[in-house]
Enzyme design. Structure first.
Site, PDB file in Angstrom:
ATOM      1  N   ARG A  24     -28.506 -17.116  91.514  1.00  0.00           N
ATOM      2  CA  ARG A  24     -27.765 -17.153  90.246  1.00  0.00           C
ATOM      3  C   ARG A  24     -26.300 -16.740  90.404  1.00  0.00           C
ATOM      4  NH1 ARG A  24     -31.589 -13.791  86.422  1.00  0.00           N
ATOM      5  NH2 ARG A  24     -32.447 -13.140  88.433  1.00  0.00           N
ATOM      6  N   ARG A 364       3.887  -2.274 103.476  1.00  0.00           N
ATOM      7  CA  ARG A 364       2.832  -2.900 104.289  1.00  0.00           C
ATOM      8  C   ARG A 364       2.312  -1.933 105.357  1.00  0.00           C
ATOM      9  NH1 ARG A 364       5.967  -7.910 106.126  1.00  0.00           N
ATOM     10  NH2 ARG A 364       4.098  -8.180 107.417  1.00  0.00           N
ATOM     11  N   ASN A 408      20.611   7.846 105.661  1.00  0.00           N
ATOM     12  CA  ASN A 408      20.755   7.034 104.450  1.00  0.00           C
ATOM     13  C   ASN A 408      21.005   5.590 104.844  1.00  0.00           C
ATOM     14  OD1 ASN A 408      21.081   7.300 101.349  1.00  0.00           O
ATOM     15  ND2 ASN A 408      22.676   5.881 102.004  1.00  0.00           N
ATOM     16  N   ASN A 417      13.629  -8.184 112.939  1.00  0.00           N
ATOM     17  CA  ASN A 417      12.687  -7.736 113.972  1.00  0.00           C
ATOM     18  C   ASN A 417      12.042  -8.881 114.722  1.00  0.00           C
ATOM     19  OD1 ASN A 417      11.395  -8.403 111.510  1.00  0.00           O
ATOM     20  ND2 ASN A 417       9.558  -7.306 112.131  1.00  0.00           N
TER      21      ASN A 417
HETATM   22 CA    CA Z   1     -34.376  -8.984  90.053  1.00  0.00          CA
END
Ligand code: CA
Ligand code: UD1
Length: 516
Positions: A24, A364, A408, A417
């Site tokens: 189901r 990330r 900073n 990169n």
């Molecule tokens: Ca069941």
């Protein structure tokens, strides 16, 4: 329930039934691998079972066997025990599933059943608990209560029952005139009078294991569904003189299975409601529980605040006095004490104490932000270790980078990169000041206390204390617009500015000279 009853009730085995197809769900994914609250359905079921600290934990599988078995074994570390995988054969039914589970216990690595007698003697099972892999809200506490009652009363079988307004589909608990449990009849085999009973079988039981093995040998497939019903064990045990009883729970959610995606969402929402309530009672402010989603695996310290539309997932941990949200998703992320994380998406990150992240920040995996550090608006980071008190405040990307303390990073800085083939590291020291739009062409290193000029493209290492300038000096080509873009609105504007300048100069010349 007390803590100690959890500790004292350690059954010899828990068998979790997970062989069914779950059609189901209308899914290519096996039902029990669908997820709510940060775990698969089977993950929740096994976690509740493992909480009883059984000698053996068994999962009975058949449908998509390899996929399911692989997933179950992947949970071993989380569960603190490696489940035994039992394969059900082609004989259908919950009775056959449990029989296959018991057989696997006898042949599992180690080669003996729990509580096996001396070599050569028949194996002896203690209490065996049976649960379902698709009942995710069941708790260790309720299982422990079932086992404690079962053992205290010396029962052969203790079934967990529930009273439902609509018992359609469930097996019904049959009681004698004196109220004792006589057996269970399946909905499809029930008479109309039996269908009117609203006490249902949850499918969760504690058994005397030896009785269970003996009784299962007598169970047939002679019923409406042609299956070996586990429920038949109750009447068989009673006929053999065993005590059969029920523990009735008032908490229907704990015995509810997820059969389709509607129920999956309902169970997910209820699990979330319970998780949030648990955290609120332990000292977390959750401003809007309706829009807050917290996985059951997340840990929160007291005096944390979670603002609306926030999702906390996986192994995320939030430390005291931190404020997370609104509109924030944290996956496997640790937030330090007193930090603020606003409108942020973060995965696999460590955010230091007192640090500030957001708004509109994408963090990330491998990002480590030091204490009192800052990653501000419209920043993306990945594999970036940022030291204490350093700030990346506006508009940029820091990937494969190591940044020292109290540095900073100016607006719009980028670590370049990736050269199209390989990723390279950018290493920036302590107390560095970079100007707007600096681009670091990795691999490159910037020494402590260095500066960069605006728009610098840093291809070579910058020594400590140096100012890196890479932009050519500015040269203005006078009159260029009128000469090269004649007739354009820009040229007309330039012409007007030129006449105004000339008029101003003439006026200045005509003015009386009062300074001779
Ligand atoms: Ca069941
Ligand atoms: C079963 C009970 C019923 C109870 C209901 C509660 C029996 C005969 N009936 O009915 O009294 O009210 O659960 O939900 O036990 N499974 C296997 N192998 C099988 C069949 C099932 O492992 O051959 C597993 C399924 O994956 C599932 C569980 O057993 O986790 C229950 O199976 P299901 O088919 O849903 O049982 P019901 O017929 O609903």
């Amino acid at each position: 329930m007390t803590e100690s009853s959890v500790a004292t009730a350690a059954p010899s085995a828990v068998i979790v039934l997970a062989a069914g197809a779950g059609t189901r769900m209308k899914s290519k994914t096996p039902k029990i691998l669908h997820r709510i609250g940060g775990r698969s359905l089977i993950g929740h079921a096994l976690a509740a079972a493992a909480g009883l600290a059984p000698q053996q934990l068994v999962a009975v599988v058949r449908h998509q066997r390899d996929l399911v078995a692989e997933h179950i074994l992947s949970l071993a570390e989380d569960l603190g025990t490696t489940p035994v995988i039992a394969d059900q054969d082609e004989v259908p039914g919950t009775g056959r599933a449990v029989q296959c589970g018991l057989e696997a216990l006898l042949t599992a690595p180690g080669g003996t059943a729990p509580d096996a007698g001396p070599a050569g003697s028949a194996a002896t099972f203690g209490t065996v608990v049976v649960t379902y892999g698709d009942v995710p809200l069941l708790t260790t506490e309720l299982l422990a209560e079932l086992v404690a009652t079962h053992e205290a009363d010396g029962n052969a079988v203790t079934v967990l029952s529930a009273l439902l307004e609509d018992p359609t589909g469930y097996g019904r608990i049959l009681r004698d005139a004196d109220g004792s449990v006589a057996g269970i009849v399946e909905h499809k085999d029930a008479t109309q009078a039996q269908k009117d009973i609203n006490e249902v079988n949850s499918g969760i039981y504690a058994f005397d294991g030896d009785m269970l093995a003996t009784a299962l040998a007598e169970v047939t497939t002679d019923n409406a569904q042609g299956e070996m019903y586990l429920t038949d064990v109750l009447s068989i045990a009673r006929a053999a003189g065993g005590r059969v009883a029920a523990v009735t729970t008032q908490d229907r959610w704990q015995v509810e299975g997820a059969n389709d995606r509607v129920q999956l969402a309902q169970l997910g929402a209820e699990m979330n409601r319970r998780t949030i309530e648990r955290h609120q009672r332990a000292g977390t402010t959750v401003q809007d529980p309706a829009t807050t989603w917290i996985d059951s695996t997340v840990t929160l310290e007291p005096d944390t605040t979670i603002l609306p539309n926030t999702h906390l997932q996986g192994t995320t941990h939030v430390s005291e006095d931190a404020v997370v949200g609104p509109d924030t998703t944290l996956v496997d992320t640790t937030v330090g004490a007193g930090a603020t994380v606003t409108r942020t998406q973060a995965t696999g990150a460590v955010i230091g104490a007192g640090a500030a992240v957001g708004p509109f920040t994408y963090i990330r995996p491998g990002t480590v932000l030091g204490e009192q550090g800052k990653i501000g608006a419209f920043y993306e980071t990945k594999n970036a270790v940022i030291g204490r008190g350093s700030k990346l405040s506006h508009l940029g990307y820091a990937g494969d980078a190591e940044i020292g303390e109290y540095t900073n990073i100016g607006c719009g800085n980028i670590t370049a990169n990736y050269d199209g083939v390989n990723k390279h590291r950018t290493v920036i020291g302590d107390h560095v000041r970079t100007s707007s739009n600096t681009v670091f062409i990795a691999p490159v290193t910037v020494g402590d206390g260095a500066y960069t000029g605006a728009g610098a493209v840093v291809r070579k290492d910058v020594p400590a204390g140096a100012l890196a300038l890479t932009v050519a000096p500015q040269r203005n080509a006078e009159g260029w617009t009128e000469e090269r873009r004649p007739g354009s609105p820009a040229a007309e504007a330039a012409a007007r500015a030129r006449s105004a300048r000339a008029a101003n100069a003439a006026q200045a010349q005509d003015a009386p000279d009062d300074g001779s």
